[in-house]
Design an enzyme around this catalytic site. Sequence first.
Site, PDB file in Angstrom:
ATOM      1  N   ASP A   8       5.882   0.873  11.267  1.00  0.00           N
ATOM      2  CA  ASP A   8       4.596   0.249  10.948  1.00  0.00           C
ATOM      3  C   ASP A   8       4.485  -1.187  11.459  1.00  0.00           C
ATOM      4  O   ASP A   8       3.437  -1.826  11.292  1.00  0.00           O
ATOM      5  CB  ASP A   8       4.345   0.281   9.433  1.00  0.00           C
ATOM      6  CG  ASP A   8       3.837   1.634   8.964  1.00  0.00           C
ATOM      7  OD1 ASP A   8       3.511   2.475   9.822  1.00  0.00           O
ATOM      8  OD2 ASP A   8       3.760   1.859   7.742  1.00  0.00           O
ATOM      9  N   CYS A  64      -4.572   8.327   9.820  1.00  0.00           N
ATOM     10  CA  CYS A  64      -4.592   7.767  11.169  1.00  0.00           C
ATOM     11  C   CYS A  64      -4.145   8.792  12.203  1.00  0.00           C
ATOM     12  O   CYS A  64      -3.278   9.623  11.942  1.00  0.00           O
ATOM     13  CB  CYS A  64      -3.664   6.548  11.248  1.00  0.00           C
ATOM     14  SG  CYS A  64      -4.321   5.091  10.446  1.00  0.00           S
ATOM     15  N   ARG A  94       2.465  14.633  12.350  1.00  0.00           N
ATOM     16  CA  ARG A  94       3.015  14.375  11.028  1.00  0.00           C
ATOM     17  C   ARG A  94       2.833  15.585  10.106  1.00  0.00           C
ATOM     18  O   ARG A  94       2.122  15.523   9.101  1.00  0.00           O
ATOM     19  CB  ARG A  94       2.364  13.125  10.415  1.00  0.00           C
ATOM     20  CG  ARG A  94       2.617  11.882  11.237  1.00  0.00           C
ATOM     21  CD  ARG A  94       2.370  10.615  10.465  1.00  0.00           C
ATOM     22  NE  ARG A  94       0.967  10.363  10.256  1.00  0.00           N
ATOM     23  CZ  ARG A  94       0.499   9.315   9.588  1.00  0.00           C
ATOM     24  NH1 ARG A  94       1.319   8.455   9.060  1.00  0.00           N
ATOM     25  NH2 ARG A  94      -0.789   9.122   9.438  1.00  0.00           N
ATOM     26  N   ARG A  98      -7.897  -0.460   5.256  1.00  0.00           N
ATOM     27  CA  ARG A  98      -7.013   0.510   4.616  1.00  0.00           C
ATOM     28  C   ARG A  98      -5.664  -0.114   4.268  1.00  0.00           C
ATOM     29  O   ARG A  98      -4.957   0.412   3.392  1.00  0.00           O
ATOM     30  CB  ARG A  98      -6.796   1.728   5.520  1.00  0.00           C
ATOM     31  CG  ARG A  98      -8.028   2.585   5.767  1.00  0.00           C
ATOM     32  CD  ARG A  98      -7.687   3.828   6.564  1.00  0.00           C
ATOM     33  NE  ARG A  98      -6.597   4.527   5.929  1.00  0.00           N
ATOM     34  CZ  ARG A  98      -5.498   4.956   6.561  1.00  0.00           C
ATOM     35  NH1 ARG A  98      -5.348   4.755   7.850  1.00  0.00           N
ATOM     36  NH2 ARG A  98      -4.548   5.583   5.896  1.00  0.00           N
ATOM     37  N   LYS A 127       0.835  -1.206   0.000  1.00  0.00           N
ATOM     38  CA  LYS A 127       0.000   0.000   0.000  1.00  0.00           C
ATOM     39  C   LYS A 127       0.866   1.251   0.000  1.00  0.00           C
ATOM     40  O   LYS A 127       0.598   2.208  -0.745  1.00  0.00           O
ATOM     41  CB  LYS A 127      -0.900   0.010   1.233  1.00  0.00           C
ATOM     42  CG  LYS A 127      -1.681   1.313   1.427  1.00  0.00           C
ATOM     43  CD  LYS A 127      -2.422   1.338   2.741  1.00  0.00           C
ATOM     44  CE  LYS A 127      -1.545   1.779   3.886  1.00  0.00           C
ATOM     45  NZ  LYS A 127      -1.714   3.184   4.257  1.00  0.00           N
ATOM     46  N   ASN A 128       1.917   1.256   0.826  1.00  0.00           N
ATOM     47  CA  ASN A 128       2.746   2.451   0.958  1.00  0.00           C
ATOM     48  C   ASN A 128       3.587   2.728  -0.282  1.00  0.00           C
ATOM     49  O   ASN A 128       4.146   3.820  -0.415  1.00  0.00           O
ATOM     50  CB  ASN A 128       3.654   2.336   2.187  1.00  0.00           C
ATOM     51  CG  ASN A 128       2.876   2.430   3.487  1.00  0.00           C
ATOM     52  OD1 ASN A 128       1.732   2.879   3.499  1.00  0.00           O
ATOM     53  ND2 ASN A 128       3.473   1.982   4.576  1.00  0.00           N
TER      54      ASN A 128
END
Length: 425
Positions: free
Chosen positions: A311, A121, A126, A403, A22-23
């Site tokens: 993560d 999230c 961030r 997600r 996903k990233n």
Amino acid sequence: MDQIVIQGGNPLTGEIRIGGAKNAALPLMTASLLSGEPLTLKNLPRLADISTMSKLLEQHGVSVLRIEHGKGGMTMTFDAGGVDNTVAPYDLVRRMRASVLVLGPLVARFGEAKVSLPGGCAIGTRPVDLHIQGLEKLGAEIDLDGGYITARAPNGLVGDQFVFPFVSVGATENLMMAACLAKGETVLTNAAREPEVSDLAHCLVAMGAKIDGIGSDTLTIQGVGSLKAAEHSVVCDRIETGTYAMAAAITGGEIELKGVRTDLLEATFKMLGDAGLQIENTTEGTKVSLDSGGLKGVDVMTEPFPGFPTDLQAQVMALMSLAEGTAMITETIFENRFMHVPELSRMGANINVQGASAMVRGVEQLTGAEVMATDLRASSSLILAALAAKGETVIRRVYHLDRGYERIEEKLAACGAVIERAEEK
């Protein structure tokens, strides 16, 4: 709203095919905005964030063609030849922080962009300061007003040098994409080295970009007039890989993870080996199982790649909660990323948080309970704990899982987990 119900205590055995990351997929999708010709991406995971990014690109005027491949990844073609809108609205951007990655490509190609400040999230502030500072260094004029970033470069961006004061994956991706169409040379120093950044760079090169230093902390980009059509396959998901490896460990099972690249997870596999896992390469991936000596407590500190990934911090905390001895887990990337601790404690974990560190003292048994997911990775840590716990665990607010994990219930059930998704009562 859905919930996941797990009856714990079953060792997981079998095989799981790892999907595309996903990233990596999200920035690759935004890279389509840099070209008026189609970009075809293969091995894309079926995730909520992929759908959200598709909707965002479509509202910019990108044509999106989706091809399904059974239970495997999917292929999508993005054609940004007809982009007619450079505004990324709050309603879409608020759902996913990666939406800010349209900023660099839009201002680089069209000379303007208006992008809502992002959401995602709740694991810390961030900020997008580095994205803005970097684009300003490349000549963009930027205003912040009404919750939006407005960037203008009517005469195009101009290459320059930018030194990141600290490593930022998103800012590195945004500036690397913008620099591809800037006039002259751009040098990004202290750039992120994550595999997802390198995957984006390789895709940009396939589109005609000129990038040197891929995989290092210094990226040199020679701007070009335009980018062309290309095809690219998304790199495998190292976070999904690590999560399922820990699922094998925490349940005392054995899982073959297919389609993985061990070079993307050297720090993670070293930690797992120290914790008592046996890791064996196979013809199609990697087999992980728990050594007869059981789980051992090991200290973990999150760091930028090639260090241990943030993560996987929540997941390793669940794993260490059942290890022999004590483990110190230190989070150096994001503040406010211990929100899973109270939920794990409800299941019997012994965790004490002191600032950016958590002391985890292993217990003999976790017990099923009703818990609530607070973010994407916290969700998977509760899944791991529930798989090993005695009795039934009900995990609420599992939309976070959708997600970042494709078909997680199906993959775990195929390895013997008693798991189902149900509607919350």
